[in-house]
Scaffold this motif. Sequence first.
Motif, PDB file in Angstrom:
ATOM      1  N   GLY A 193      85.082  15.547 140.155  1.00 33.38           N
ATOM      2  CA  GLY A 193      84.272  15.532 138.981  1.00 33.38           C
ATOM      3  C   GLY A 193      83.385  16.672 138.931  1.00 33.38           C
ATOM      4  O   GLY A 193      83.342  17.090 137.767  1.00 33.38           O
ATOM      5  N   TYR A 194      83.162  17.129 139.928  1.00 33.08           N
ATOM      6  CA  TYR A 194      82.382  18.676 139.637  1.00 33.08           C
ATOM      7  C   TYR A 194      83.336  19.687 139.228  1.00 33.08           C
ATOM      8  O   TYR A 194      82.730  20.692 138.480  1.00 33.08           O
ATOM      9  N   ARG A 195      84.458  19.704 139.232  1.00 24.67           N
ATOM     10  CA  ARG A 195      85.460  20.512 138.731  1.00 24.67           C
ATOM     11  C   ARG A 195      85.591  20.228 137.149  1.00 24.67           C
ATOM     12  O   ARG A 195      86.180  21.056 136.485  1.00 24.67           O
ATOM     13  N   GLY A 196      84.932  19.303 136.773  1.00 27.81           N
ATOM     14  CA  GLY A 196      85.056  18.951 135.383  1.00 27.81           C
ATOM     15  C   GLY A 196      86.431  17.778 134.987  1.00 27.81           C
ATOM     16  O   GLY A 196      86.760  17.625 133.911  1.00 27.81           O
ATOM     17  N   ARG A 197      86.936  17.485 136.152  1.00 29.22           N
ATOM     18  CA  ARG A 197      87.916  16.488 135.897  1.00 29.22           C
ATOM     19  C   ARG A 197      87.524  15.206 135.712  1.00 29.22           C
ATOM     20  O   ARG A 197      86.420  14.736 135.911  1.00 29.22           O
ATOM     21  N   ASP A 198      88.079  14.243 134.675  1.00 24.98           N
ATOM     22  CA  ASP A 198      87.710  13.065 134.408  1.00 24.98           C
ATOM     23  C   ASP A 198      88.287  12.115 135.323  1.00 24.98           C
ATOM     24  O   ASP A 198      89.386  11.787 135.538  1.00 24.98           O
ATOM     25  N   VAL A 199      87.246  11.607 136.284  1.00 23.58           N
ATOM     26  CA  VAL A 199      87.697  10.829 137.473  1.00 23.58           C
ATOM     27  C   VAL A 199      87.427   9.420 137.519  1.00 23.58           C
ATOM     28  O   VAL A 199      86.144   9.095 137.212  1.00 23.58           O
ATOM     29  N   LEU A 200      88.305   8.550 137.613  1.00 25.15           N
ATOM     30  CA  LEU A 200      88.291   7.133 137.795  1.00 25.15           C
ATOM     31  C   LEU A 200      88.462   6.710 139.350  1.00 25.15           C
ATOM     32  O   LEU A 200      89.403   6.753 139.814  1.00 25.15           O
ATOM     33  N   VAL A 201      87.630   5.628 139.906  1.00 22.05           N
ATOM     34  CA  VAL A 201      87.882   5.331 141.405  1.00 22.05           C
ATOM     35  C   VAL A 201      87.748   3.809 141.077  1.00 22.05           C
ATOM     36  O   VAL A 201      87.135   3.201 140.500  1.00 22.05           O
ATOM     37  N   LEU A 202      89.063   3.217 141.661  1.00 21.04           N
ATOM     38  CA  LEU A 202      89.305   1.758 141.511  1.00 21.04           C
ATOM     39  C   LEU A 202      89.147   1.339 142.924  1.00 21.04           C
ATOM     40  O   LEU A 202      89.936   1.917 143.861  1.00 21.04           O
ATOM     41  N   ASP A 203      88.613   0.059 143.057  1.00 25.60           N
ATOM     42  CA  ASP A 203      88.565  -0.549 144.461  1.00 25.60           C
ATOM     43  C   ASP A 203      88.481  -2.017 144.091  1.00 25.60           C
ATOM     44  O   ASP A 203      87.886  -2.537 143.272  1.00 25.60           O
ATOM     45  N   HIS A 204      89.069  -2.899 145.225  1.00 23.96           N
ATOM     46  CA  HIS A 204      89.194  -4.404 144.828  1.00 23.96           C
ATOM     47  C   HIS A 204      87.945  -5.021 145.677  1.00 23.96           C
ATOM     48  O   HIS A 204      87.724  -6.063 145.129  1.00 23.96           O
ATOM     49  N   ALA A 205      87.146  -4.037 146.430  1.00 26.12           N
ATOM     50  CA  ALA A 205      86.086  -4.929 147.049  1.00 26.12           C
ATOM     51  C   ALA A 205      84.737  -4.890 145.901  1.00 26.12           C
ATOM     52  O   ALA A 205      85.095  -4.250 144.976  1.00 26.12           O
ATOM     53  N   LYS A 206      83.947  -5.671 146.145  1.00 25.62           N
ATOM     54  CA  LYS A 206      82.688  -5.973 145.267  1.00 25.62           C
ATOM     55  C   LYS A 206      81.752  -5.024 145.741  1.00 25.62           C
ATOM     56  O   LYS A 206      80.769  -4.695 144.980  1.00 25.62           O
ATOM     57  N   GLN A 207      81.933  -4.026 146.507  1.00 26.52           N
ATOM     58  CA  GLN A 207      80.877  -3.091 146.988  1.00 26.52           C
ATOM     59  C   GLN A 207      81.689  -1.853 147.295  1.00 26.52           C
ATOM     60  O   GLN A 207      82.638  -1.735 148.153  1.00 26.52           O
ATOM     61  N   ALA A 208      81.252  -0.605 147.174  1.00 22.64           N
ATOM     62  CA  ALA A 208      81.852   0.547 147.700  1.00 22.64           C
ATOM     63  C   ALA A 208      81.357   1.014 149.115  1.00 22.64           C
ATOM     64  O   ALA A 208      80.161   0.628 149.443  1.00 22.64           O
ATOM     65  N   GLY A 209      82.245   1.692 149.768  1.00 21.29           N
ATOM     66  CA  GLY A 209      81.907   2.168 151.061  1.00 21.29           C
ATOM     67  C   GLY A 209      81.415   0.722 152.038  1.00 21.29           C
ATOM     68  O   GLY A 209      80.536   1.241 152.941  1.00 21.29           O
ATOM     69  N   LYS A 210      82.004  -0.193 151.991  1.00 25.42           N
ATOM     70  CA  LYS A 210      81.797  -1.239 153.146  1.00 25.42           C
ATOM     71  C   LYS A 210      81.812  -0.928 154.443  1.00 25.42           C
ATOM     72  O   LYS A 210      81.026  -1.154 155.371  1.00 25.42           O
ATOM     73  N   LYS A 211      82.808  -0.104 154.737  1.00 24.78           N
ATOM     74  CA  LYS A 211      82.980   0.188 155.983  1.00 24.78           C
ATOM     75  C   LYS A 211      82.004   1.306 156.593  1.00 24.78           C
ATOM     76  O   LYS A 211      81.508   1.260 157.741  1.00 24.78           O
ATOM     77  N   ILE A 212      81.402   2.014 155.840  1.00 19.71           N
ATOM     78  CA  ILE A 212      80.377   2.894 156.004  1.00 19.71           C
ATOM     79  C   ILE A 212      79.109   2.136 156.368  1.00 19.71           C
ATOM     80  O   ILE A 212      78.535   2.595 157.349  1.00 19.71           O
ATOM     81  N   LEU A 213      78.878   1.087 155.631  1.00 18.06           N
ATOM     82  CA  LEU A 213      77.652   0.210 155.665  1.00 18.06           C
ATOM     83  C   LEU A 213      77.417  -0.433 157.141  1.00 18.06           C
ATOM     84  O   LEU A 213      76.341  -0.507 157.876  1.00 18.06           O
ATOM     85  N   ILE A 214      78.824  -0.890 157.781  1.00 22.06           N
ATOM     86  CA  ILE A 214      78.700  -1.401 159.043  1.00 22.06           C
ATOM     87  C   ILE A 214      79.207  -0.493 159.963  1.00 22.06           C
ATOM     88  O   ILE A 214      78.910  -0.752 161.363  1.00 22.06           O
ATOM     89  N   SER A 215      79.256   0.831 160.000  1.00 19.02           N
ATOM     90  CA  SER A 215      79.673   1.684 161.120  1.00 19.02           C
ATOM     91  C   SER A 215      78.297   2.040 161.672  1.00 19.02           C
ATOM     92  O   SER A 215      77.244   2.156 161.262  1.00 19.02           O
ATOM     93  N   GLY A 216      79.033   2.629 162.975  1.00 18.26           N
ATOM     94  CA  GLY A 216      78.022   2.888 164.025  1.00 18.26           C
ATOM     95  C   GLY A 216      76.767   1.780 164.148  1.00 18.26           C
ATOM     96  O   GLY A 216      75.745   2.373 164.054  1.00 18.26           O
TER      97      GLY A 216
END
Length: 401
Positions: free
Chosen positions: A24-47
């Motif tokens: 995105g910072y390079r000016g690209r039009d970016v779309l992220v798709l995920d089936h979960a209802k929340q982004a970064g779920k593993k990050i949230l429970i990690s450590g």
Amino acid sequence: STHNHDVIIIGAGAAGLMCAAQAGYRGRDVLVLDHAKQAGKKILISGGGRCNFTNMDVEPNNYLCSNPHFVKSALSRYTQWDFLGLIGKYQVAYHERDFGQLFCDDSAKEIVRILMSECEAANAKIRLRTEITAIEAIKDEQGTITQYTVTTPSHVYQCQSLVIATGGLSMPKLGATPFGYQVAEQFGLKVLPTRAGLVPVTLHQEQKEALSELSGISLPVRIEANDGTVFGADMLITHRGLSGPSILQISNYWNPGEAMSIDLLPNIDLAAELESVRQSNPNQSLKNTLSTWLPKRFVELLMSMENLVDKPIKQLQHKELDSVVAVLHSWQIKPNGTEGYRTAEVTLGGVDTDAISSKTMMCKNINGLYFVGEVLDVTGWLGGYNFQWAWASGWAAGQVC
Ligand code: FAD
């Protein structure tokens, strides 16, 4: 109707979000798709909810990959210091624990907040709760791939660059799927056999029952892998078998059917110690002697499991002393398996890196198709190395996709 984007990233986890912000910072039009209802779920429970987001000391040999050179480029171009730069930019408080591990003081939510803020600043869009039903390559007359279509129940998307960031198989409850491996196979890429990594091991019924009485006991041990890699850290006895950081680390190197050789007294030279007890306290029993260094209940159990007879130290024959030393310094235990993906932190194996550029994460022979993060055959040690790989590989793809 078809929606066009420059870049579509599948997977709003650690690697996908890092890649999205960079592109995105390079000016690209970016779309992220995920089936979960929340982004970064593993990050949230990690450590344990505080996310061990990187390590003070990151080296290529902290990773398992069938091509050991593969990780070098990305790790050297986006380092732990670069990620600490982001941590500083968002003023997230953190601390260092044993072995150089870096954790948030407060919560893993801070890491997701950083990534979401970066995506927003870079104008990368994220669409959650979105199943992907098909992926197809569109080719020109020469047979070169020019575009990809990504089909979901509600839309058909088109993009120039398609980044697969769907992670591994661990913790299916959090939304892990084999999607990335299936895409790889669809495009003719090799997927190396997968198995659970950074995972507790289970024991045969008899040993499990005997040891489970001691569950909760933690011992400092030292375990050496087949290739000579050594882990010195705690081992935890559980109701199901063995866990703790040393066991999780060695699980990455363990193959079914093998025994683990565990040094239960890594900080002393037992042969020398026993010799000195023979001089100073010859009538002390073996059990009481061993209990100077280990919990008594554990010593009792170990002696009965390994048929070590209790008697005064002075009565121990040389052969008996040798076997005591062998049991304590290289206790042989043969797990019957691991707890599997249900509790594993990572997945060993995955998309074969031979077909991937180590500089860009793009498939060498498939224009515009990228794989980043854990879906690749790259597995880090316990200690923040898996996130550092997600950051570095996502960053590398984000510079060019
Ligand atoms: P992920 O972060 O897993 O992201 C993949 C994304 O893809 C997810 O959002 C998922 O919903 C999405 N997805 C999957 N399938 C589909 C599909 N079919 N369609 C659409 N979307 C899909 N590593 C560390 O370095 N430090 C730690 O402290 C640490 N703690 C951990 C604790 C636990 C309990 C676990 C399970 C793992 C831990 N790890 C830790 C490992 C680390 O979380 C992963 O290595 C890392 O998240 C991998 O990043 P990734 O972006 O490749 O995949």
